[in-house]
Structure formats: structure tokens, C-alpha cells
Design a protein around this motif. Structure first.
Motif, PDB file in Angstrom:
ATOM      1  N   THR A 122       0.852  -1.161  -0.038  1.00 50.36           N
ATOM      2  CA  THR A 122      -0.105   0.064  -0.014  1.00 50.36           C
ATOM      3  C   THR A 122       0.865   1.164  -0.028  1.00 50.36           C
ATOM      4  O   THR A 122       2.014   1.290   0.399  1.00 50.36           O
ATOM      5  CB  THR A 122      -0.950   0.129   1.213  1.00 50.36           C
ATOM      6  OG1 THR A 122      -0.111   0.092   2.472  1.00 50.36           O
ATOM      7  CG2 THR A 122      -1.749  -1.378   1.274  1.00 50.36           C
ATOM      8  N   ALA A 123       0.496   2.397  -0.245  1.00 55.73           N
ATOM      9  CA  ALA A 123       1.073   3.661  -0.332  1.00 55.73           C
ATOM     10  C   ALA A 123       1.806   3.881   1.143  1.00 55.73           C
ATOM     11  O   ALA A 123       2.663   4.432   1.041  1.00 55.73           O
ATOM     12  CB  ALA A 123       0.196   4.727  -0.852  1.00 55.73           C
ATOM     13  N   ASP A 124       1.066   3.169   2.176  1.00 51.32           N
ATOM     14  CA  ASP A 124       1.484   3.824   3.300  1.00 51.32           C
ATOM     15  C   ASP A 124       2.274   2.596   4.084  1.00 51.32           C
ATOM     16  O   ASP A 124       2.629   2.543   5.283  1.00 51.32           O
ATOM     17  CB  ASP A 124       0.486   4.370   4.451  1.00 51.32           C
ATOM     18  CG  ASP A 124      -0.675   3.201   4.546  1.00 51.32           C
ATOM     19  OD1 ASP A 124      -0.691   2.330   3.746  1.00 51.32           O
ATOM     20  OD2 ASP A 124      -1.312   3.218   5.538  1.00 51.32           O
ATOM     21  N   GLY A 125       2.817   1.873   3.153  1.00 56.87           N
ATOM     22  CA  GLY A 125       3.736   0.749   3.604  1.00 56.87           C
ATOM     23  C   GLY A 125       3.490  -0.667   4.077  1.00 56.87           C
ATOM     24  O   GLY A 125       4.216  -1.399   5.013  1.00 56.87           O
TER      25      GLY A 125
ATOM     26  N   VAL B 259       0.190  10.102   2.246  1.00 55.55           N
ATOM     27  CA  VAL B 259      -0.300   9.218   1.360  1.00 55.55           C
ATOM     28  C   VAL B 259      -1.577   8.766   2.071  1.00 55.55           C
ATOM     29  O   VAL B 259      -1.687   8.696   3.392  1.00 55.55           O
ATOM     30  CB  VAL B 259       0.542   7.776   0.995  1.00 55.55           C
ATOM     31  CG1 VAL B 259       1.875   8.223   0.413  1.00 55.55           C
ATOM     32  CG2 VAL B 259       0.830   7.145   2.226  1.00 55.55           C
ATOM     33  N   PRO B 260      -2.544   8.185   1.219  1.00 51.89           N
ATOM     34  CA  PRO B 260      -3.682   7.826   1.920  1.00 51.89           C
ATOM     35  C   PRO B 260      -3.493   6.566   2.966  1.00 51.89           C
ATOM     36  O   PRO B 260      -2.508   5.735   2.894  1.00 51.89           O
ATOM     37  CB  PRO B 260      -4.345   6.856   0.874  1.00 51.89           C
ATOM     38  CG  PRO B 260      -4.013   7.590  -0.612  1.00 51.89           C
ATOM     39  CD  PRO B 260      -2.434   7.914  -0.259  1.00 51.89           C
ATOM     40  N   ASN B 261      -4.000   6.581   3.924  1.00 47.53           N
ATOM     41  CA  ASN B 261      -3.686   5.601   5.135  1.00 47.53           C
ATOM     42  C   ASN B 261      -4.768   4.521   4.999  1.00 47.53           C
ATOM     43  O   ASN B 261      -5.898   4.553   4.655  1.00 47.53           O
ATOM     44  CB  ASN B 261      -4.258   6.400   6.427  1.00 47.53           C
ATOM     45  CG  ASN B 261      -4.164   5.337   7.623  1.00 47.53           C
ATOM     46  OD1 ASN B 261      -3.533   4.753   7.891  1.00 47.53           O
ATOM     47  ND2 ASN B 261      -5.331   5.287   8.386  1.00 47.53           N
ATOM     48  N   SER B 262      -4.261   3.355   5.021  1.00 45.01           N
ATOM     49  CA  SER B 262      -4.972   2.154   5.023  1.00 45.01           C
ATOM     50  C   SER B 262      -4.997   1.224   6.418  1.00 45.01           C
ATOM     51  O   SER B 262      -5.617   0.142   6.443  1.00 45.01           O
ATOM     52  CB  SER B 262      -4.367   0.999   3.894  1.00 45.01           C
ATOM     53  OG  SER B 262      -3.139   0.687   4.231  1.00 45.01           O
TER      54      SER B 262
ATOM     55  N   THR C 297      -1.471   9.851   5.942  1.00 45.21           N
ATOM     56  CA  THR C 297      -0.273   9.752   6.821  1.00 45.21           C
ATOM     57  C   THR C 297       1.030   9.996   6.218  1.00 45.21           C
ATOM     58  O   THR C 297       0.939   9.691   5.108  1.00 45.21           O
ATOM     59  CB  THR C 297      -0.456   8.474   7.484  1.00 45.21           C
ATOM     60  OG1 THR C 297       0.562   8.092   8.683  1.00 45.21           O
ATOM     61  CG2 THR C 297      -0.131   7.413   6.421  1.00 45.21           C
ATOM     62  N   THR C 298       2.082  10.472   6.888  1.00 44.46           N
ATOM     63  CA  THR C 298       3.232  10.875   6.446  1.00 44.46           C
ATOM     64  C   THR C 298       3.995   9.655   6.301  1.00 44.46           C
ATOM     65  O   THR C 298       4.122   8.861   7.410  1.00 44.46           O
ATOM     66  CB  THR C 298       4.077  11.820   7.437  1.00 44.46           C
ATOM     67  OG1 THR C 298       3.037  13.001   7.543  1.00 44.46           O
ATOM     68  CG2 THR C 298       5.279  12.236   6.911  1.00 44.46           C
ATOM     69  N   VAL C 299       4.698   9.200   5.411  1.00 44.06           N
ATOM     70  CA  VAL C 299       5.615   8.242   5.166  1.00 44.06           C
ATOM     71  C   VAL C 299       6.939   8.575   4.914  1.00 44.06           C
ATOM     72  O   VAL C 299       7.662   7.457   4.946  1.00 44.06           O
ATOM     73  CB  VAL C 299       5.001   7.113   4.009  1.00 44.06           C
ATOM     74  CG1 VAL C 299       3.521   6.618   4.545  1.00 44.06           C
ATOM     75  CG2 VAL C 299       5.018   7.705   2.636  1.00 44.06           C
TER      76      VAL C 299
ATOM     77  N   GLN D 109       5.180   5.888  12.444  1.00 41.23           N
ATOM     78  CA  GLN D 109       4.973   4.567  12.741  1.00 41.23           C
ATOM     79  C   GLN D 109       6.210   3.827  12.923  1.00 41.23           C
ATOM     80  O   GLN D 109       7.275   4.288  12.423  1.00 41.23           O
ATOM     81  CB  GLN D 109       3.997   3.694  11.396  1.00 41.23           C
ATOM     82  CG  GLN D 109       2.578   4.367  11.287  1.00 41.23           C
ATOM     83  CD  GLN D 109       2.662   5.429  10.349  1.00 41.23           C
ATOM     84  OE1 GLN D 109       3.663   6.294  10.215  1.00 41.23           O
ATOM     85  NE2 GLN D 109       1.548   5.600   9.656  1.00 41.23           N
TER      86      GLN D 109
ATOM     87  N   ARG E  68       7.259   1.123  11.538  1.00 38.55           N
ATOM     88  CA  ARG E  68       7.440   0.417  10.589  1.00 38.55           C
ATOM     89  C   ARG E  68       8.458   1.495   9.911  1.00 38.55           C
ATOM     90  O   ARG E  68       9.214   1.080   8.927  1.00 38.55           O
ATOM     91  CB  ARG E  68       6.756   0.006   9.580  1.00 38.55           C
ATOM     92  CG  ARG E  68       5.493   0.806   9.212  1.00 38.55           C
ATOM     93  CD  ARG E  68       4.464   0.122   8.426  1.00 38.55           C
ATOM     94  NE  ARG E  68       3.405   1.063   7.598  1.00 38.55           N
ATOM     95  CZ  ARG E  68       2.534   1.637   8.117  1.00 38.55           C
ATOM     96  NH1 ARG E  68       2.438   1.335   9.398  1.00 38.55           N
ATOM     97  NH2 ARG E  68       1.879   2.303   7.496  1.00 38.55           N
ATOM     98  N   PHE E  69       8.553   2.896  10.140  1.00 38.48           N
ATOM     99  CA  PHE E  69       9.338   3.672   9.592  1.00 38.48           C
ATOM    100  C   PHE E  69      10.356   4.142  10.307  1.00 38.48           C
ATOM    101  O   PHE E  69      11.055   5.349   9.834  1.00 38.48           O
ATOM    102  CB  PHE E  69       8.373   4.855   8.909  1.00 38.48           C
ATOM    103  CG  PHE E  69       7.323   4.580   7.971  1.00 38.48           C
ATOM    104  CD1 PHE E  69       7.831   4.099   6.658  1.00 38.48           C
ATOM    105  CD2 PHE E  69       6.336   4.715   8.291  1.00 38.48           C
ATOM    106  CE1 PHE E  69       6.716   3.890   5.581  1.00 38.48           C
ATOM    107  CE2 PHE E  69       5.018   4.377   7.359  1.00 38.48           C
ATOM    108  CZ  PHE E  69       5.689   3.953   5.961  1.00 38.48           C
TER     109      PHE E  69
END
Lengths: 136, 175
Positions: free
Chosen positions: A32-35, B33-36, B45-47, B70, B72-73
Motif C-alpha cells: 500500500t502507499a503507506d507501507g 499518502v492515503p492511510n490504509s 499519513t506521513t511516510v 509509525q 515501521r518507518f
């Protein structure tokens, strides 16, 4: 994270096709775009989630660089290393944007990788356009 | 002209992007980017990073960087820490476990905190009074850190400038 099974299925199919098509491929990850990784084929599964997160950052920074320099929509980011290449492409979709990442070892050829990645992005984008959005 | 780098961090939804937007005198660079993630109730959300700039009344210019929140980042955290003179940790007191959040970022940015200055801003205290600022302070102390902790509304420019002011005071005291 909730992703419709049909999206996972379409992404996995594209990932498998790309993995087989390009010599020297170590990993293919669709995220997804958010990783979040939603489909992958890799020689090192432990890396999947890390690749997904890093690729979303790379794609986002690439996209903002394009916007800041008025160069338009991001198509691709390629990063060359001593022993391989990383290719990150956005899969454009107004509802379900994804990021496709290809990791190649030293056997990989950049031109070949870009050709197949672009084909995969187009195929996956067409599939996504016909599917429900995340969470549906 | 002296230009310095400040870093904003904190959990998703703590207000890092909002804080930088509240004070930046230039158009912000955003990597939203869109938050999923359904556990996070926000559309974007900022990635990658946030970026803005501000010039204080004394002429000092600051480059303002925001991290993704997050875990994961977390790989971006040491990259964005390079060259920063101070860290602002933002905590959302309405989050599930704000005390765990403060530990996460205190530990995640420990090298920067030890070499630079740090201040913590706690948001939404008016609606979520627990944990208190003292609770936050004790939690920070339990991981060996002593930083100023203040209530903030990151939508308010004055509040964000106060965080920077306290951070700069910390730096002065370290010299």
C-alpha cells in the motif's frame, strides 16, 4: 490493515509474473502507499515488511520531488548499488494506489527490469481499476 | 545567516505535520499518502518526511523536519536526526497508551536526545487529563531522560513557538 482479497490476489499474480520474468530478481513486493506489504515473492521473506515500508518512503519522497520541480507524476525511482538495483514504481489508482518494488542482484539488467516493471504496473493498474476500494 | 535543523517526532496523529504547518513560513513539503490502517482514524499519513522553515525574530532560521510516526518507518529516524540540534516529541494524550508512546520515541531518538536538546509537548490534555504531565515526567525519568514537558495545542502557532523557545533555552543551558 484491511485489503480486499481480490486486490491481494491481483497483486500476487502480478508479483509472481514479474518475479519470473526478470533474471536476477531477489524480491518483488507490492505494498500500500503507506507501507504495508500486500503481496510478495522473495528469496528472504524476513525482508518483505521492511522493503514495503522503505519503498513507500522512497516513492513518497520521489513524488514530492517531482511536484517541487514541476516534473509531474512519479513514474519510477531506481537506485543502483555495488551489487544490485532497486526499482520502485507507483501503481496509479485513484482509489487503491500501490507501490511496486523490485530488488535485483548483480545479474539484473536495468533496462530489462524497467520494461517488465512498467508492463506489470500497467497490468496491475488495469486490474485495480475494476476492483473495490480498500476496506470495501 | 545561521540555519539550524529541528526535528519533530511522535506517534501517528500526535500532530507533527500540523505543528510544522502552524509555524512554517514557506509552503510545506509533505509526503502524505492515503492511510490504509484501520487502527488510525485519519485519511492521510506521513511516510517520508515533512519539511518547513521559520525565521525567528532574532533572525535565526530553522529548517523544520517531521518524521513518520509509525514504528515501521523507524529506519527514517536516524537519517532525519542527522544534523538536528533539537528534538520535539509530540504526544497525543487521547491515544491508547501515551506513556508507551513517550518511551518509544525517547528510546528511538536516544542518540539525538543525548547529543542535543529535547522537549515534549502533550496534546489533548484538556479532554484527556490522564496520564498527567507528572506521569509523563516520571515515565521519561524511568528511561533515564529529563526533559521539559508542557501541554500544547499544535494548531496554535504560539504553542509550537513556545516548544521551540524552550528547546533553545535547553541548548543555551547545555553550552
Amino acid at each position: 490493515m484491511i485489503v480486499h482479497p481480490n486486490i491481494r490476489s491481483a497483486a500476487q499474480q502480478s508479483v509472481e509474473t514479474l518475479f519470473s520474468a526478470v533474471a536476477g530478481t531477489m524480491s518483488v513486493v507490492a505494498s500500500t502507499a503507506d507501507g504495508f506489504a500486500i503481496a510478495s515473492r522473495t528469496t528472504d521473506p524476513a525482508q518483505t515488511n521492511r522493503i514495503a515500508a522503505m519503498s513507500s518512503s522512497i516513492a513518497a519522497i520521489g513524488a514530492v520531488a517531482g511536484a517541487e520541480t514541476l516534473l509531474g507524476q512519479l513514474k519510477c525511482v531506481t537506485v543502483e548499488f555495488d551489487t544490485g538495483i532497486l526499482v520502485v514504481m507507483e501503481v496509479p489508482d485513484i482509489r487503491n494506489p500501490l507501490v511496486l518494488t523490485l530488488v535485483l542482484d548483480q545479474r539484473g539488467l536495468l533496462g530489462n527490469a524497467l520494461f517488465h516493471c512498467k508492463q506489470t504496473v500497467k497490468q496491475l493498474a488495469d486490474s485495480l481499476a475494476a476492483l473495490p476500494r480498500f476496506g470495501a | 545567516m545561521i540555519e539550524r535543523k529541528l526535528l519533530f517526532t511522535g506517534a501517528t496523529g500526535a500532530g507533527k505535520t500540523t505543528a510544522i504547518a502552524a509555524i512554517s513560513e514557506t509552503k510545506m513539503v509533505r509526503t502524505d499518502v492515503p492511510n490504509s490502517d484501520p487502527t488510525v482514524s485519519k485519511a492521510l499519513t506521513t511516510v517520508g518526511l515533512d519539511y518547513g522553515e521559520i525565521t525567528l525574530d532574532n533572525g535565526e532560521k530553522f529548517r523544520l523536519f517531521g518524521t513518520p510516526g509509525q514504528q515501521r518507518f523507524a529506519f527514517t529516524w536516524p537519517i532525519l536526526s542527522r544534523g538536528a540540534i533539537g528534538l520535539i516529541i509530540l504526544i497525543d494524550n487521547s491515544a491508547a497508551d501515551p506513556l508507551a508512546d513517550i518511551v518509544t520515541y525517547a528510546r528511538g531518538f536516544q542518540p539525538l536526545i543525548e547529543s542535543a536538546a529535547c522537549v515534549v509537548g502533550v496534546g489533548r490534555l484538556e479532554t484527556h487529563v490522564r496520564p498527567s504531565l507528572d506521569d509523563h515526567s516520571r515515565t521519561l525519568a524511568s528511561v533515564g531522560l529529563l526533559c521539559p514537558i508542557i501541554p500544547v495545542d499544535v494548531r496554535q502557532k504560539a504553542d509550537v513557538l513556545l516548544l521551540i523557545d524552550i528547546l533553545l533555552t535547553q541548548l543555551e543551558n547545555k553550552r
